[in-house]
Enzyme design. Structure first.
Site, PDB file in Angstrom:
ATOM      1  N   ASP A  92       0.851  -1.189   0.000  1.00 41.76           N
ATOM      2  CA  ASP A  92       0.000   0.000   0.000  1.00 41.76           C
ATOM      3  C   ASP A  92       0.894   1.248   0.000  1.00 41.76           C
ATOM      4  O   ASP A  92       1.886   1.299   0.731  1.00 41.76           O
ATOM      5  CB  ASP A  92      -0.852  -0.065   1.288  1.00 41.76           C
ATOM      6  CG  ASP A  92      -1.946   0.964   1.331  1.00 41.76           C
ATOM      7  OD1 ASP A  92      -2.464   1.333   0.265  1.00 41.76           O
ATOM      8  OD2 ASP A  92      -2.308   1.384   2.460  1.00 41.76           O
ATOM      9  N   HIS A  93       0.552   2.233  -0.798  1.00 43.03           N
ATOM     10  CA  HIS A  93       1.248   3.537  -0.801  1.00 43.03           C
ATOM     11  C   HIS A  93       2.772   3.468  -0.898  1.00 43.03           C
ATOM     12  O   HIS A  93       3.483   4.042  -0.051  1.00 43.03           O
ATOM     13  CB  HIS A  93       0.865   4.360   0.442  1.00 43.03           C
ATOM     14  CG  HIS A  93      -0.569   4.790   0.458  1.00 43.03           C
ATOM     15  ND1 HIS A  93      -1.056   5.814  -0.325  1.00 43.03           N
ATOM     16  CD2 HIS A  93      -1.630   4.309   1.142  1.00 43.03           C
ATOM     17  CE1 HIS A  93      -2.359   5.956  -0.120  1.00 43.03           C
ATOM     18  NE2 HIS A  93      -2.735   5.036   0.761  1.00 43.03           N
TER      19      HIS A  93
ATOM     20  N   GLY B  37      -9.272   4.997   2.397  1.00 43.95           N
ATOM     21  CA  GLY B  37      -9.893   5.746   3.505  1.00 43.95           C
ATOM     22  C   GLY B  37     -11.295   5.268   3.802  1.00 43.95           C
ATOM     23  O   GLY B  37     -12.182   6.050   4.163  1.00 43.95           O
TER      24      GLY B  37
ATOM     25  N   ARG C 176      -6.866  -0.463  13.481  1.00 44.46           N
ATOM     26  CA  ARG C 176      -5.926   0.096  14.466  1.00 44.46           C
ATOM     27  C   ARG C 176      -6.640   0.484  15.751  1.00 44.46           C
ATOM     28  O   ARG C 176      -6.144   0.231  16.853  1.00 44.46           O
ATOM     29  CB  ARG C 176      -5.304   1.385  13.942  1.00 44.46           C
ATOM     30  CG  ARG C 176      -4.330   1.243  12.827  1.00 44.46           C
ATOM     31  CD  ARG C 176      -3.861   2.647  12.470  1.00 44.46           C
ATOM     32  NE  ARG C 176      -2.953   2.635  11.344  1.00 44.46           N
ATOM     33  CZ  ARG C 176      -1.915   3.450  11.225  1.00 44.46           C
ATOM     34  NH1 ARG C 176      -1.668   4.348  12.153  1.00 44.46           N
ATOM     35  NH2 ARG C 176      -1.140   3.388  10.170  1.00 44.46           N
TER      36      ARG C 176
ATOM     37  N   ASN D 177     -10.127   0.161   1.081  1.00 43.93           N
ATOM     38  CA  ASN D 177      -8.941   0.105   1.950  1.00 43.93           C
ATOM     39  C   ASN D 177      -9.300   0.474   3.385  1.00 43.93           C
ATOM     40  O   ASN D 177      -9.863   1.542   3.638  1.00 43.93           O
ATOM     41  CB  ASN D 177      -7.887   1.105   1.463  1.00 43.93           C
ATOM     42  CG  ASN D 177      -7.013   0.530   0.379  1.00 43.93           C
ATOM     43  OD1 ASN D 177      -7.382  -0.438  -0.260  1.00 43.93           O
ATOM     44  ND2 ASN D 177      -5.863   1.124   0.171  1.00 43.93           N
TER      45      ASN D 177
ATOM     46  N   ARG E 278       2.106   0.171  16.500  1.00 40.39           N
ATOM     47  CA  ARG E 278       3.570   0.166  16.446  1.00 40.39           C
ATOM     48  C   ARG E 278       4.162   1.078  17.514  1.00 40.39           C
ATOM     49  O   ARG E 278       5.238   0.828  18.035  1.00 40.39           O
ATOM     50  CB  ARG E 278       4.044   0.582  15.045  1.00 40.39           C
ATOM     51  CG  ARG E 278       3.733  -0.470  14.001  1.00 40.39           C
ATOM     52  CD  ARG E 278       3.891   0.047  12.602  1.00 40.39           C
ATOM     53  NE  ARG E 278       2.953   1.119  12.332  1.00 40.39           N
ATOM     54  CZ  ARG E 278       2.718   1.613  11.114  1.00 40.39           C
ATOM     55  NH1 ARG E 278       3.377   1.155  10.071  1.00 40.39           N
ATOM     56  NH2 ARG E 278       1.834   2.563  10.938  1.00 40.39           N
TER      57      ARG E 278
ATOM     58  N   HIS F 251      -8.384   9.731   4.186  1.00 35.97           N
ATOM     59  CA  HIS F 251      -7.785   8.765   5.105  1.00 35.97           C
ATOM     60  C   HIS F 251      -8.087   9.116   6.560  1.00 35.97           C
ATOM     61  O   HIS F 251      -8.166  10.288   6.924  1.00 35.97           O
ATOM     62  CB  HIS F 251      -6.264   8.733   4.942  1.00 35.97           C
ATOM     63  CG  HIS F 251      -5.796   8.070   3.695  1.00 35.97           C
ATOM     64  ND1 HIS F 251      -5.414   8.760   2.582  1.00 35.97           N
ATOM     65  CD2 HIS F 251      -5.651   6.760   3.379  1.00 35.97           C
ATOM     66  CE1 HIS F 251      -5.033   7.920   1.635  1.00 35.97           C
ATOM     67  NE2 HIS F 251      -5.172   6.686   2.094  1.00 35.97           N
ATOM     68  N   GLY F 252      -8.185   8.090   7.373  1.00 37.07           N
ATOM     69  CA  GLY F 252      -8.228   8.257   8.822  1.00 37.07           C
ATOM     70  C   GLY F 252      -9.374   9.120   9.303  1.00 37.07           C
ATOM     71  O   GLY F 252     -10.502   9.007   8.829  1.00 37.07           O
TER      72      GLY F 252
ATOM     73  N   ASP G  77      -7.714   0.724   7.311  1.00 37.46           N
ATOM     74  CA  ASP G  77      -6.612   0.673   8.277  1.00 37.46           C
ATOM     75  C   ASP G  77      -7.062   1.191   9.647  1.00 37.46           C
ATOM     76  O   ASP G  77      -6.998   0.489  10.656  1.00 37.46           O
ATOM     77  CB  ASP G  77      -5.416   1.493   7.759  1.00 37.46           C
ATOM     78  CG  ASP G  77      -4.194   1.308   8.628  1.00 37.46           C
ATOM     79  OD1 ASP G  77      -4.160   0.362   9.432  1.00 37.46           O
ATOM     80  OD2 ASP G  77      -3.246   2.111   8.525  1.00 37.46           O
TER      81      ASP G  77
HETATM   82  P1  13P Z   1      -8.280   4.359   6.605  1.00 39.64           P
HETATM   83  O1  13P Z   1      -7.139   4.469   7.575  1.00 39.64           O
HETATM   84  O2  13P Z   1      -9.110   5.602   6.560  1.00 39.64           O
HETATM   85  O3  13P Z   1      -9.052   3.131   6.792  1.00 39.64           O
HETATM   86  O4  13P Z   1      -7.614   4.264   5.133  1.00 39.64           O
HETATM   87  C1  13P Z   1      -6.842   3.171   4.847  1.00 39.64           C
HETATM   88  C2  13P Z   1      -6.179   3.307   3.537  1.00 39.64           C
HETATM   89  O5  13P Z   1      -6.624   3.962   2.639  1.00 39.64           O
HETATM   90  C3  13P Z   1      -4.937   2.573   3.370  1.00 39.64           C
HETATM   91  O6  13P Z   1      -4.383   2.789   2.112  1.00 39.64           O
HETATM   92  O1  G3H Z   2      -2.893   4.903   4.016  1.00 40.37           O
HETATM   93  C1  G3H Z   2      -1.967   4.476   4.697  1.00 40.37           C
HETATM   94  C2  G3H Z   2      -2.179   3.653   5.865  1.00 40.37           C
HETATM   95  O2  G3H Z   2      -3.080   4.208   6.748  1.00 40.37           O
HETATM   96  C3  G3H Z   2      -0.924   3.147   6.528  1.00 40.37           C
HETATM   97  O3  G3H Z   2      -0.023   4.108   6.911  1.00 40.37           O
HETATM   98  O4  G3H Z   2       1.520   2.262   7.753  1.00 40.37           O
HETATM   99  O5  G3H Z   2       2.458   4.305   6.710  1.00 40.37           O
HETATM  100  O6  G3H Z   2       1.352   4.445   8.951  1.00 40.37           O
HETATM  101  P1  G3H Z   2       1.398   3.758   7.623  1.00 40.37           P
HETATM  102 ZN    ZN Z   3      -4.647   4.794   1.358  1.00 39.95          ZN
END
Ligand code: 13P
Ligand code: G3H
Ligand code: ZN
Length: 284
Positions: free
Chosen positions: A82-83, A210, A237, A231, A259, A180-181, A233
């Protein structure tokens, strides 16, 4: 191409369904994802990031692969970066065993985005690895100003067609008002924009980043308009860190990145182990 992730995305596209793409940063979250998918007998994508690769000292690839192999026998599970932000990130992740990568050059100019994405495709495809790119910018808290000009950051449909034609990517992350987030999203996603993107790219799986705070109604509308993967995350978390907090007696969890907790725990455990090793004869 033999990429499991791409196979899952294509099946979703064909059947107008969507898959969850979940971020992992440790063994327990990896197992939670794999065991959930296996239990529900539903395909899913495990994904990780460069920050987790670094945090794990490059061991996350083997960890994810062995957990998929041992705990995910009853379903199809892809493994995705991812990213990624550079060809260096991509090469590293492919060496660790992902079958799909994201090159996120969304903060660069369109020309630069196309240029680096094409380089990634040229590197990844011969290795059977699928490529996702991002066009438009899916905002992050802390990176963007809080006052988002949504028109400015959303994906331009014509540009997305050009992006796919010029690079040969397999999937595209779109910005249609998602963020995101904990970033506040657009009140209503730009459904017309998504429809237009899909009409121009009928054969490209579209990815929604997000998605932690996307609820049922929105999810259904997005799938109907061509989103093949969501997606997630933050949602994981928060659940993970919330549980740690609860059992350690905290009432409100300020930390939502495991982490940050586990790194300190690992350091302190290592110090304790080093003390013991030094106490034993072999070190003397
Ligand atoms: P969220 O943290 O908003 O769920 O987004 C996750 C994401 O896009 C990871 O690439
Ligand atoms: O979109 C990205 C994810 O939320 C993960 O980010 O693992 O780099 O903190 P990270
Ligand atoms: Zn993302």
């Amino acid at each position: 191409m033999k990429s499991k992730t791409l196979e899952i995305l294509k099946n979703c596209m064909k059947n107008k369904k969507a898959v969850g793409a979940f971020n992992t940063s440790n063994m327990e979250i990896t197992q939670a994802i794999v065991m959930a998918a296996d239990k529900l007998r539903t395909p899913c994508i495990v994904q990780t990031t460069v920050s987790t690769i670094d945090y794990s000292f490059d061991t996350i690839g083997d960890l994810v692969k062995s957990n998929i192999e041992k705990l995910g026998k009853n379903t199809q599970i892809g493994f995705h970066l991812d990213h990624g932000h550079s060809l260096h990130d991509i090469i590293k992740a492919i060496d660790l065993g992902v079958d799909s990568v994201m090159i996120d050059a969304s903060r660069m100019s369109l020309e630069e985005n196309i240029e680096i994405t094409k380089k990634v495709v040229d590197y990844a495809h011969p290795k059977g690895v699928a490529v996702q790119a991002e066009l438009g910018k899916v905002p992050y808290l802390g990176r963007e100003s809080l006052d988002i000009d949504w028109e400015d950051v959303m994906t331009d449909p014509e540009e997305s067609k050009m992006m796919v034609e010029k690079t040969g990517i397999d999937a595209l992350a779109v910005a249609i008002g998602n963020a995101h987030g904990f970033f506040r999203e657009k009140n209503e996603p730009d459904w017309k924009r998504l429809e237009k993107i899909k009409s121009l790219l009928p054969d490209t799986p579209l990815i929604l980043h997000g998605a932690s705070d996307w609820v049922n109604g929105r999810v259904v509308k997005a799938i109907e308009r061509g989103i093949c993967a969501f997606n997630i995350d933050t949602d994981t978390r928060v659940a993970f860190c919330g549980a740690i907090c609860k059992i350690t007696g905290g009432s409100h969890c300020e930390v939502s990145d495991s982490r940050k907790i586990l790194k300190v725990a690992r350091e302190d455990a290592q110090k304790a182990i080093e003390r013991k090793i030094k106490m034993f004869d072999l070190k003397k």
